[in-house]
Design a protein around this motif. Structure first.
Motif, short mmCIF file in Angstrom:
data_model
loop_
_atom_site.label_atom_id
_atom_site.label_comp_id
_atom_site.label_asym_id
_atom_site.label_seq_id
_atom_site.Cartn_x
_atom_site.Cartn_y
_atom_site.Cartn_z
N ALA A 189 1.56 -0.34 5.36
CA ALA A 189 0.30 -0.22 4.64
C ALA A 189 0.30 -1.20 3.47
CB ALA A 189 0.13 1.20 4.15
N GLU A 190 -0.84 -1.76 3.17
CA GLU A 190 -0.96 -2.71 2.07
C GLU A 190 -1.18 -2.04 0.72
OE1 GLU A 190 -3.72 -5.85 2.78
OE2 GLU A 190 -3.07 -6.08 4.85
N CYS A 191 -1.60 -0.78 0.73
CA CYS A 191 -1.87 -0.07 -0.52
C CYS A 191 -1.70 1.43 -0.29
CB CYS A 191 -3.28 -0.38 -1.02
SG CYS A 191 -4.58 0.17 0.08
N GLY A 192 -1.71 2.17 -1.36
CA GLY A 192 -1.53 3.61 -1.28
C GLY A 192 -2.60 4.31 -0.47
N GLU A 193 -3.84 3.87 -0.63
CA GLU A 193 -4.94 4.49 0.11
C GLU A 193 -4.74 4.34 1.61
OE1 GLU A 193 -5.31 2.41 -2.45
OE2 GLU A 193 -6.71 3.30 -3.89
N GLU A 194 -4.31 3.16 2.04
CA GLU A 194 -4.07 2.92 3.46
C GLU A 194 -2.90 3.78 3.96
OE1 GLU A 194 -2.94 -0.70 6.52
OE2 GLU A 194 -3.68 -1.21 4.53
N ALA A 195 -1.87 3.91 3.15
CA ALA A 195 -0.73 4.75 3.53
C ALA A 195 -1.16 6.20 3.70
CB ALA A 195 0.37 4.65 2.47
N ILE A 196 -2.01 6.68 2.83
CA ILE A 196 -2.51 8.06 2.92
C ILE A 196 -3.27 8.25 4.22
CG2 ILE A 196 -4.12 9.71 1.88
CD1 ILE A 196 -3.29 8.36 -0.86
N GLU A 197 -4.11 7.29 4.57
CA GLU A 197 -4.87 7.38 5.82
C GLU A 197 -3.95 7.37 7.04
OE1 GLU A 197 -8.06 8.18 6.22
OE2 GLU A 197 -7.97 8.43 4.05
N ILE A 198 -2.89 6.58 6.99
CA ILE A 198 -1.93 6.55 8.10
C ILE A 198 -1.26 7.91 8.24
CG2 ILE A 198 0.26 5.57 8.88
CD1 ILE A 198 -0.71 2.88 7.65
N VAL A 199 -0.82 8.48 7.13
CA VAL A 199 -0.18 9.79 7.17
C VAL A 199 -1.16 10.85 7.69
CG1 VAL A 199 0.82 11.63 5.75
CG2 VAL A 199 1.52 9.26 5.40
N ARG A 200 -2.40 10.71 7.32
CA ARG A 200 -3.43 11.67 7.74
C ARG A 200 -3.67 11.58 9.26
NH1 ARG A 200 -7.39 10.87 3.80
NH2 ARG A 200 -6.56 12.59 2.61
N GLY A 201 -3.54 10.39 9.84
CA GLY A 201 -3.92 10.21 11.23
C GLY A 201 -2.79 10.09 12.24
N GLU A 202 -1.55 9.95 11.78
CA GLU A 202 -0.44 9.74 12.70
C GLU A 202 0.74 10.66 12.34
OE1 GLU A 202 0.68 5.64 13.24
OE2 GLU A 202 -1.34 4.97 12.74
N THR A 203 1.66 10.80 13.27
CA THR A 203 2.89 11.53 12.99
C THR A 203 3.86 10.57 12.31
OG1 THR A 203 2.57 12.93 14.92
CG2 THR A 203 4.79 12.83 14.00
N ILE A 204 4.20 10.88 11.07
CA ILE A 204 5.09 10.04 10.27
C ILE A 204 6.32 10.87 9.94
CG2 ILE A 204 5.31 8.74 8.12
CD1 ILE A 204 3.25 7.56 10.06
N HIS A 205 7.49 10.24 10.00
CA HIS A 205 8.74 10.96 9.74
C HIS A 205 9.36 10.63 8.38
CE1 HIS A 205 8.71 12.42 13.83
NE2 HIS A 205 8.36 11.20 14.20
N LEU A 206 8.92 9.55 7.75
CA LEU A 206 9.45 9.12 6.46
C LEU A 206 8.46 8.16 5.82
CD1 LEU A 206 11.91 8.72 4.42
CD2 LEU A 206 12.52 6.78 5.86
N VAL A 207 8.24 8.30 4.52
CA VAL A 207 7.43 7.32 3.79
C VAL A 207 8.31 6.61 2.77
CG1 VAL A 207 5.18 8.41 4.10
CG2 VAL A 207 6.59 9.07 2.17
N VAL A 208 8.09 5.31 2.63
CA VAL A 208 8.77 4.50 1.62
C VAL A 208 7.67 3.84 0.80
CG1 VAL A 208 10.34 2.58 1.19
CG2 VAL A 208 10.72 4.08 3.16
N PHE A 209 7.62 4.19 -0.47
CA PHE A 209 6.59 3.64 -1.35
C PHE A 209 7.22 2.75 -2.40
CE2 PHE A 209 4.19 7.60 -0.25
CZ PHE A 209 3.08 6.98 0.29
N ASP A 210 6.56 1.63 -2.66
CA ASP A 210 6.90 0.80 -3.82
C ASP A 210 6.18 1.44 -5.00
OD1 ASP A 210 7.22 -1.18 -5.78
OD2 ASP A 210 7.17 -2.76 -4.29
N MET A 211 6.83 1.51 -6.12
CA MET A 211 6.22 2.14 -7.29
C MET A 211 4.97 1.37 -7.72
SD MET A 211 6.13 4.57 -9.30
CE MET A 211 5.37 4.96 -10.87
N HIS A 212 5.02 0.04 -7.68
CA HIS A 212 3.90 -0.78 -8.16
C HIS A 212 3.15 -1.35 -6.97
CE1 HIS A 212 5.30 -0.27 -12.21
NE2 HIS A 212 6.49 -0.61 -11.83
N MET A 213 2.05 -0.69 -6.63
CA MET A 213 1.18 -1.13 -5.54
C MET A 213 -0.22 -1.33 -6.11
SD MET A 213 2.30 1.34 -2.36
CE MET A 213 1.54 2.79 -3.07
#
Length: 72
Positions: free
Chosen positions: A1-25
């Protein structure tokens, strides 16, 4: 995902087993994105990557149930 909002949408729509976030997005921090993800899946393991692992950030990450904070 390019940003937090996109990551949230991915988690909402797919089965995800782990998230890795950069603090500064763009638009939201990794912790802010994680807080939103927690509403969707409160048990999803999360790792936070950051260049400035301050005590305050470590405290916030602990409160957000981050599995690990990895310094850059």
């Amino acid at each position: 995902a390019e940003c937090g909002e996109e990551a949230i949408e991915i988690v909402r729509g797919e089965t995800i087993h782990l998230v890795v976030f950069d603090m500064h997005m763009p638009r939201m921090t990794g912790l802010e994105a994680l807080q939103q993800v927690r509403f969707i899946n409160e048990l999803l393991p999360a790792i936070l990557v950051t260049a400035d692992a301050t005590r305050e950030l470590m405290r916030e990450a602990l409160q957000a149930h981050v599995f690990s904070v990895i310094p850059k």
